[in-house]
Design an enzyme around this catalytic site. Structure first.
Site, PDB file in Angstrom:
ATOM      1  N   ASP A 164       5.409  -5.506   5.690  1.00 25.92           N
ATOM      2  CA  ASP A 164       5.915  -6.795   5.792  1.00 25.92           C
ATOM      3  C   ASP A 164       6.024  -7.576   4.806  1.00 25.92           C
ATOM      4  OD1 ASP A 164       6.697  -8.573   7.949  1.00 25.92           O
ATOM      5  OD2 ASP A 164       4.745  -9.867   7.433  1.00 25.92           O
ATOM      6  N   THR A 192       4.869   1.783   6.223  1.00 19.52           N
ATOM      7  CA  THR A 192       3.417   1.848   6.513  1.00 19.52           C
ATOM      8  C   THR A 192       2.949   2.407   7.517  1.00 19.52           C
ATOM      9  OG1 THR A 192       1.866  -0.098   7.261  1.00 19.52           O
ATOM     10  CG2 THR A 192       3.882  -0.347   8.201  1.00 19.52           C
ATOM     11  N   ARG A 200       1.138  -5.213  -4.963  1.00 21.40           N
ATOM     12  CA  ARG A 200       0.917  -6.074  -3.975  1.00 21.40           C
ATOM     13  C   ARG A 200       1.755  -7.382  -4.597  1.00 21.40           C
ATOM     14  NH1 ARG A 200      -3.121  -3.964  -0.522  1.00 21.40           N
ATOM     15  NH2 ARG A 200      -1.680  -2.996   1.035  1.00 21.40           N
ATOM     16  N   GLY A 209       0.787  -1.284  -0.073  1.00 20.41           N
ATOM     17  CA  GLY A 209      -0.006  -0.035  -0.030  1.00 20.41           C
ATOM     18  C   GLY A 209       1.149   1.425   0.035  1.00 20.41           C
ATOM     19  N   ASP A 230       3.499  -1.062  12.060  1.00 17.29           N
ATOM     20  CA  ASP A 230       3.498  -2.523  12.702  1.00 17.29           C
ATOM     21  C   ASP A 230       4.866  -3.315  12.302  1.00 17.29           C
ATOM     22  OD1 ASP A 230       3.002  -2.891  10.139  1.00 17.29           O
ATOM     23  OD2 ASP A 230       1.096  -4.194   9.957  1.00 17.29           O
ATOM     24  N   ASP A 244       0.723   1.902   9.494  1.00 12.26           N
ATOM     25  CA  ASP A 244       0.154   1.076  10.493  1.00 12.26           C
ATOM     26  C   ASP A 244       1.329   0.956  11.670  1.00 12.26           C
ATOM     27  OD1 ASP A 244      -1.894   0.665   9.082  1.00 12.26           O
ATOM     28  OD2 ASP A 244      -1.825  -1.508   8.920  1.00 12.26           O
ATOM     29  N   ARG A 270      -4.566  -2.608  10.590  1.00 12.84           N
ATOM     30  CA  ARG A 270      -5.039  -4.182  10.168  1.00 12.84           C
ATOM     31  C   ARG A 270      -4.804  -5.141  11.377  1.00 12.84           C
ATOM     32  NH1 ARG A 270      -5.946  -7.007   5.664  1.00 12.84           N
ATOM     33  NH2 ARG A 270      -6.804  -4.976   4.657  1.00 12.84           N
TER      34      ARG A 270
END
Ligand code: F6P
Length: 343
Positions: free
Chosen positions: A103, A126, A72, A10, A130, A128, A172
């Protein structure tokens, strides 16, 4: 050196700032060359891209998105993908690939390295936040700023109408954006994937707040937040072509339940991709510039198979193996602090 660079997964504010830093460092300081592959790993398999100059990157520091495009896709999804990727890297005469991604993209980089297809250096991206091994991924600070501004704006309209506003943010598997934006925006409650929520407890908290005379509330919910087992029936999950669960919409479930159980008026705001679009914050621009320069330096130091990371304010190298496949969750201490502000 001749370096390849790609952006995968993304998109995220700051991708161009990293590419710009890679090009500046390699071309201007080392006299080397940088080839940018288009559309993530897909461009490597298809050998599509362009040689990047300092001039080409002019004006891109504040620009969102990625001038290279992203996808992706990865070479292992195609029968001849790994061989085609190897041929493209040889054709361009590249010494190493700088892989900017989350990731999925970085896990692929690790496999590409293991299979001897290319030497790789990772850059953690990202919104996120994460990825393990780094305190920050770039894009996270920007996403939190956008979400916080939205929450600030929702406060005034919520107060005017005595409504409960349910705001859904991305996140997510982890709730970093929700936890930070909830704290920064003074949310009444925040729901994160790490802590399955009991909707009855959420409604009790809102009711007790109303009883004490405070009517408007903001509930921040991460898109990946899940109800505690046996509390709410959720719709069947849907997946995209890459096996990613399609998220987005939990806020409607939460708001619906709050409305039915408490009788309070609710409204839903889903911030979605606005959190990924547009210009990076000053913090992210600086982080991206540091990451990009450090990634090139790692390549020159032959520290392949590593990822640049932010640790205690400094940029360090971590082994890709220590960064991939294990999400970095919201720390219990941060979550304890967030809970101090719940009703
Ligand atoms: O991984 C980053 C992220 O922004 C997630 O928070 C979100 O679930 C996902 O990407 C959405 O991706 P897209 O809609 O672009 O496939």
């Amino acid at each position: 050196m001749r370096l390849g660079v790609l952006t995968g997964g993304g998109d995220c504010p700051g991708l161009n700032a990293v590419i710009r830093a890679v090009v500046r460092r390699e071309v201007k300081d080392f006299g080397g060359e940088v080839f940018g592959f288009y559309d993530g790993w897909r461009g490597v398999v298809e050998n599509r891209g362009e040689w990047l100059s300092v001039l080409r990157l002019r004006g891109t520091l504040p620009r969102g998105g990625t001038i290279l495009g992203t996808s992706r896709d990865n070479p292992y999804m195609h029968d001849d993908g790994p061989a085609q990727a190897k041929a493209a890297i040889a054709d361009r005469g590249l010494d190493a690939l700088i892989v900017i991604g989350g990731d999925g993209t970085l896990s692929c980089a690790d496999r590409i390295s293991d299979d001897g297809i290319a030497k790789v250096i990772g850059v953690p991206k990202t919104i996120d936040n994460d990825i393990a091994g780094t305190e920050r991924t770039f894009g996270f600070d920007t996403a939190v700023s956008i979400a916080t501004e939205a929450i600030d704006r929702l406060h005034t309209t919520a107060e005017s109408h005595d409504r409960i506003m349910v705001v859904e943010v991305m996140g997510r598997h982890v709730g970093h954006i929700a936890a930070w934006a909830g704290l920064a925006g003074g949310a009444t409650m925040t729901l994160i994937p790490e802590e399955p929520f009991d909707i009855a407890e959420v409604c009790d908290a809102l009711t007790s707040r109303h009883r004490s005379g405070k009517f408007a509330s903001i509930v921040v919910v991460a898109e990946g937040a899940t109800p505690a087992p046996g509390t709410i029936d959720m719709p069947e999950p849907q997946f995209d072509q890459y096996g990613h669960q399609k998220l987005g919409g939990i806020a409607h479930v939460v708001a619906g339940e709050i409305g039915v159980r408490t009788g309070y008026e609710t409204r839903v705001t889903i911030l979605g991709h606005t959190q990924r679009g547009g210009t990076p914050t000053a913090f992210d621009r600086v982080l991206c510039s540091r990451f990009g320069v450090a990634a090139v330096d790692l390549a020159h130091d032959k520290k392949f198979g590593h990822m640049v990371a932010l640790r205690a304010g400094e940029i360090e190298a971590v082994d890709l193996q220590d960064a991939i496949g294990k999400p970095k969750y919201v720390s219990p201490t941060l979550w304890n602090t967030a809970q101090v502000f719940f009703p």
